[in-house]
Scaffold this active site. Structure first.
Site, PDB file in Angstrom:
ATOM      1  N   HIS A   1       2.182 -14.678  22.150  1.00 32.54           N
ATOM      2  CA  HIS A   1       3.345 -13.889  22.377  1.00 32.54           C
ATOM      3  C   HIS A   1       4.499 -14.893  22.642  1.00 32.54           C
ATOM      4  O   HIS A   1       5.011 -15.677  21.985  1.00 32.54           O
ATOM      5  CB  HIS A   1       2.889 -12.822  23.490  1.00 32.54           C
ATOM      6  CG  HIS A   1       4.219 -11.801  23.782  1.00 32.54           C
ATOM      7  ND1 HIS A   1       5.242 -11.795  23.047  1.00 32.54           N
ATOM      8  CD2 HIS A   1       3.998 -11.101  24.688  1.00 32.54           C
ATOM      9  CE1 HIS A   1       5.799 -10.584  23.510  1.00 32.54           C
ATOM     10  NE2 HIS A   1       5.121 -10.136  24.649  1.00 32.54           N
TER      11      HIS A   1
ATOM     12  N   HIS B   1       4.840 -12.237  12.136  1.00 33.35           N
ATOM     13  CA  HIS B   1       5.259 -11.272  13.094  1.00 33.35           C
ATOM     14  C   HIS B   1       4.531  -9.881  12.866  1.00 33.35           C
ATOM     15  O   HIS B   1       4.630  -9.483  11.828  1.00 33.35           O
ATOM     16  CB  HIS B   1       6.595 -11.104  13.270  1.00 33.35           C
ATOM     17  CG  HIS B   1       7.355 -10.398  14.652  1.00 33.35           C
ATOM     18  ND1 HIS B   1       7.290  -9.129  14.885  1.00 33.35           N
ATOM     19  CD2 HIS B   1       7.698 -11.001  15.677  1.00 33.35           C
ATOM     20  CE1 HIS B   1       7.426  -8.795  16.039  1.00 33.35           C
ATOM     21  NE2 HIS B   1       7.908 -10.148  16.702  1.00 33.35           N
TER      22      HIS B   1
ATOM     23  N   ASP C   1      10.663 -17.639  17.665  1.00 30.09           N
ATOM     24  CA  ASP C   1      10.119 -18.893  18.398  1.00 30.09           C
ATOM     25  C   ASP C   1      10.146 -20.000  17.470  1.00 30.09           C
ATOM     26  O   ASP C   1      10.237 -21.219  17.990  1.00 30.09           O
ATOM     27  CB  ASP C   1       8.802 -18.748  18.985  1.00 30.09           C
ATOM     28  CG  ASP C   1       8.426 -17.533  20.070  1.00 30.09           C
ATOM     29  OD1 ASP C   1       9.655 -17.814  20.857  1.00 30.09           O
ATOM     30  OD2 ASP C   1       7.608 -16.768  19.899  1.00 30.09           O
TER      31      ASP C   1
HETATM   32  N1  ACO Z   1       0.284 -18.969   9.992  1.00 27.95           N
HETATM   33  C1  ACO Z   1      -0.691 -18.848   8.971  1.00 27.95           C
HETATM   34  N2  ACO Z   1      -1.122 -17.572   8.652  1.00 27.95           N
HETATM   35  C2  ACO Z   1      -0.879 -16.850   9.224  1.00 27.95           C
HETATM   36  C3  ACO Z   1       0.105 -16.610  10.323  1.00 27.95           C
HETATM   37  C4  ACO Z   1       0.650 -18.110  10.807  1.00 27.95           C
HETATM   38  N3  ACO Z   1       1.506 -18.024  11.610  1.00 27.95           N
HETATM   39  N4  ACO Z   1       0.248 -15.446  10.870  1.00 27.95           N
HETATM   40  C5  ACO Z   1      -0.636 -14.568  10.147  1.00 27.95           C
HETATM   41  N5  ACO Z   1      -1.247 -15.375   9.316  1.00 27.95           N
HETATM   42  C6  ACO Z   1      -2.246 -14.751   8.185  1.00 27.95           C
HETATM   43  C7  ACO Z   1      -3.528 -14.430   8.948  1.00 27.95           C
HETATM   44  O1  ACO Z   1      -4.433 -15.354   8.800  1.00 27.95           O
HETATM   45  C8  ACO Z   1      -3.796 -13.044   7.889  1.00 27.95           C
HETATM   46  O2  ACO Z   1      -4.306 -13.693   6.656  1.00 27.95           O
HETATM   47  P1  ACO Z   1      -5.536 -12.861   5.892  1.00 27.95           P
HETATM   48  O3  ACO Z   1      -4.804 -11.527   5.599  1.00 27.95           O
HETATM   49  O4  ACO Z   1      -6.002 -13.884   4.910  1.00 27.95           O
HETATM   50  O5  ACO Z   1      -6.628 -12.584   7.118  1.00 27.95           O
HETATM   51  C9  ACO Z   1      -2.414 -12.535   7.700  1.00 27.95           C
HETATM   52  O6  ACO Z   1      -1.545 -13.416   7.773  1.00 27.95           O
HETATM   53  C10 ACO Z   1      -2.147 -11.565   8.563  1.00 27.95           C
HETATM   54  O7  ACO Z   1      -2.159 -11.907   9.934  1.00 27.95           O
HETATM   55  P2  ACO Z   1      -2.441 -11.093  11.262  1.00 27.95           P
HETATM   56  O8  ACO Z   1      -3.348 -11.850  12.099  1.00 27.95           O
HETATM   57  O9  ACO Z   1      -3.236 -10.013  10.869  1.00 27.95           O
HETATM   58  O10 ACO Z   1      -1.054 -10.773  11.689  1.00 27.95           O
HETATM   59  P3  ACO Z   1      -0.678  -9.880  13.067  1.00 27.95           P
HETATM   60  O11 ACO Z   1       0.512  -8.893  12.718  1.00 27.95           O
HETATM   61  O12 ACO Z   1      -1.907  -9.616  13.821  1.00 27.95           O
HETATM   62  O13 ACO Z   1      -0.150 -11.197  13.791  1.00 27.95           O
HETATM   63  C11 ACO Z   1       1.142 -13.125  14.929  1.00 27.95           C
HETATM   64  C12 ACO Z   1       1.176 -11.480  14.181  1.00 27.95           C
HETATM   65  C13 ACO Z   1       0.443 -12.823  16.176  1.00 27.95           C
HETATM   66  C14 ACO Z   1       2.594 -13.040  15.452  1.00 27.95           C
HETATM   67  C15 ACO Z   1       0.733 -13.895  14.110  1.00 27.95           C
HETATM   68  O14 ACO Z   1       1.602 -14.131  12.992  1.00 27.95           O
HETATM   69  C16 ACO Z   1       0.608 -15.318  14.461  1.00 27.95           C
HETATM   70  O15 ACO Z   1      -0.265 -15.842  15.094  1.00 27.95           O
HETATM   71  N6  ACO Z   1       1.945 -16.158  14.569  1.00 27.95           N
HETATM   72  C17 ACO Z   1       1.948 -17.451  15.031  1.00 27.95           C
HETATM   73  C18 ACO Z   1       2.135 -17.370  16.474  1.00 27.95           C
HETATM   74  C19 ACO Z   1       3.644 -16.736  16.763  1.00 27.95           C
HETATM   75  O16 ACO Z   1       4.589 -17.474  16.205  1.00 27.95           O
HETATM   76  N7  ACO Z   1       3.773 -15.702  17.708  1.00 27.95           N
HETATM   77  C20 ACO Z   1       5.184 -15.244  17.973  1.00 27.95           C
HETATM   78  C21 ACO Z   1       5.566 -14.043  17.446  1.00 27.95           C
HETATM   79  S1  ACO Z   1       6.938 -13.505  18.200  1.00 27.95           S
HETATM   80  C22 ACO Z   1       6.840 -13.167  19.602  1.00 27.95           C
HETATM   81  O17 ACO Z   1       5.693 -12.798  20.350  1.00 27.95           O
HETATM   82  C23 ACO Z   1       8.079 -13.410  20.467  1.00 27.95           C
END
Ligand code: ACO
Length: 435
Positions: free
Chosen positions: A269, A310, A366
């Site tokens: 987050h 996201h 971010d």
């Molecule tokens: N890098 C690589 N792969 C990713 C990323 C990423 N940053 N984010 C998601 N994916 C992939 C997952 O592995 C998944 O792949 P799959 O379908 O083959 O299993 C698919 O994309 C969907 O991912 P989920 O985890 O289901 O997406 P969710 O909506 O739950 O997660 C999150 C959102 C937590 C923000 C995620 O994208 C992440 O971890 N990003 C990196 C951390 C980040 O930048 N967080 C800041 C968010 S903004 C904020 O809070 C202010």
């Protein structure tokens, strides 16, 4: 004839059909409870871990259309607010529903400004933290401790009291944050300067040394104000959900903000911008970018491209676009952050790649914010604190809305129980190791 706003559900276990009302594109989860296989059956529930498809409230504060990359506070596009407003105006808008008139803004700014000081005992409490305490840990425990200084804050249904505590929180978060920073670097705490703006005063409390008055650079002051606007609210995200969940127990706002701050602390987050800089440093050079992206793809979700993806935005996060532009203005003053080239290259390669395109992974707020913060001289473990300060107004707006919402009760989800069925107690002598 207009189509009926209902959903017809047939339970194939019983052959029974139910007609459920639809309002605002949703059905009431409780309407499913009537769907039973017999009198002993508890009734149908929905299973929605992480609330990915459940609206937990009705809210008039922030609108996001993730597929189109739209973000609006009380109907105003984030781009216009970032261009034309100040953070305190936006905080007022979030809390009161309308932009303030000149007189209202003057009064509001005056109230916030005269509440920036902390009780001296809070300062003493902060002095007790270990020298290398994480500033988010200091922030969340100190804001929680404020509840002991303002016991009347428990009267959450007293509008006057609520307004008072909202002002206190918005005013004191920057002071706690700056004291936490000065504590980690071992410098004396700087008291608020009430002749400066909200962000100007914050920069003074962070950076002032022996000079009689800190000279705030107007470009950096405005850049921080814009970053605060961009971070002020984001509807039902993890920390806001924590604020509402704790607030639903009628907890005082200082304790509820401590809980929300704890949620924001997590690397998925608010901790993500700190993680972005770690990642950019780990990549180290432009030449290493393709190999890093390959690793992320082959990691099957184990390794993530921080600052990408996201839960809601399946398009470019509109805040990331504004921040990318802002970075150029800041770098004119501070000099370019050498990690910027790696970030730009990472974005370029990722956006061309099928893996990211298929999953709709774009830069989020971010991705570039950490680069600006670092260029402005903030340590990376302080970045999440810079998120918590402005998000306080959003948390409080959402908390206030919750308290006035007759639909709301104490937040208490259901579960699908997967443990053992009822069994007899096993005496010590007859137990086998669990592992
Ligand atoms: N890098 C690589 N792969 C990713 C990323 C990423 N940053 N984010 C998601 N994916 C992939 C997952 O592995 C998944 O792949 P799959 O379908 O083959 O299993 C698919 O994309 C969907 O991912 P989920 O985890 O289901 O997406 P969710 O909506 O739950 O997660 C999150 C959102 C937590 C923000 C995620 O994208 C992440 O971890 N990003 C990196 C951390 C980040 O930048 N967080 C800041 C968010 S903004 C904020 O809070 C202010």
């Amino acid at each position: 004839m207009a189509p009926k706003e209902t959903l017809t559900v047939t339970d194939n276990r019983t052959g029974m059909t139910y007609e459920l009302p639809i309002q605002d594109g949703t059905i009431r989860a409780l309407d499913l409870r009537q769907i039973k296989t017999g009198p002993e059956d508890f009734g149908m529930m929905t299973y929605d871990p992480a609330f990915t498809n459940t609206a937990s409230c009705r809210s008039a504060i922030t609108f996001i259309e993730g597929d189109k990359g739209i973000l609006e506070y009380r109907g105003y596009p984030i781009e216009e607010l970032a261009e034309r407003s100040t953070y305190l105006e936006v905080a007022y808008l979030l809390l009161k529903g309308e932009l303030p008139t000149e007189k209202e803004l003057k009064e509001w700014t005056g109230h916030v400004t005269v509440h920036t000081y902390l009780h001296e005992s809070i300062k003493k409490l902060m002095e007790g933290f270990h020298h290398d305490a994480h500033p988010m840990g200091m922030l969340l425990s100190t804001v929680g401790a404020l509840s002991t200084f303002y016991p009347k804050a428990k009267n959450v249904f007293d509008a006057g009291q609520r307004n008072h505590d909202i002002v206190r929180l918005i005013a004191k978060m920057p002071t706690i944050a700056a004291f936490a920073y000065r504590h980690t670097i071992g410098f004396p705490y700087v008291y608020p300067d009430n002749d400066l703006s909200y962000t100007g005063n914050f920069l003074s409390m962070m950076k002032k040394m022996a000079e009689p008055r800190y000279q705030v650079n107007p470009v950096l002051e405005r850049a921080l104000d814009v970053l605060f606007i961009l971070h002020a609210d984001h509807e039902q995200n993890c920390s806001t959900n924590a604020m509402r969940s704790v607030g639903s127990a009628q907890t005082d706002p200082f304790s509820a903000v401590a809980a929300a701050t704890a949620a924001l602390y997590g690397p998925l987050h608010g901790g993500a911008n700190e993680a972005v800089l770690k990642m950019l440093r780990e990549i180290g050079s432009l030449a290493n970018v393709p190999a890093f992206v390959k690793d992320v793809k082959e990691g099957q979700g184990e390794k993530r491209l921080m600052g990408f993806g996201h839960r809601i935005y399946k398009n470019y996060d509109p805040r990331a676009r504004i921040i990318k532009r802002l970075a150029e203005e800041v770098f004119e003053v501070t000099g370019k952050n050498p990690l910027l080239d790696i970030a730009v290259e990472l974005e370029r390669i990722a956006l061309q790649d099928d893996y990211f395109a298929k999953r709709k992974l774009y830069p989020n707020v971010d991705f570039y914010s950490g680069l600006i913060y670092e260029a402005m001289g903030f340590h990376s473990d302080f970045f999440t604190v810079l998120f918590a300060i402005p998000r306080t107004s959003g948390w409080l707006a959402q908390w206030q809305e919750l308290l006035g919402d007759p639909d709301q009760k104490i937040a208490r989800p259901r579960q699908v129980f997967t443990g053992p069925a009822r069994r007899s107690y096993v005496p010590m002598a007859k137990r086998t190791p669990a592992g």
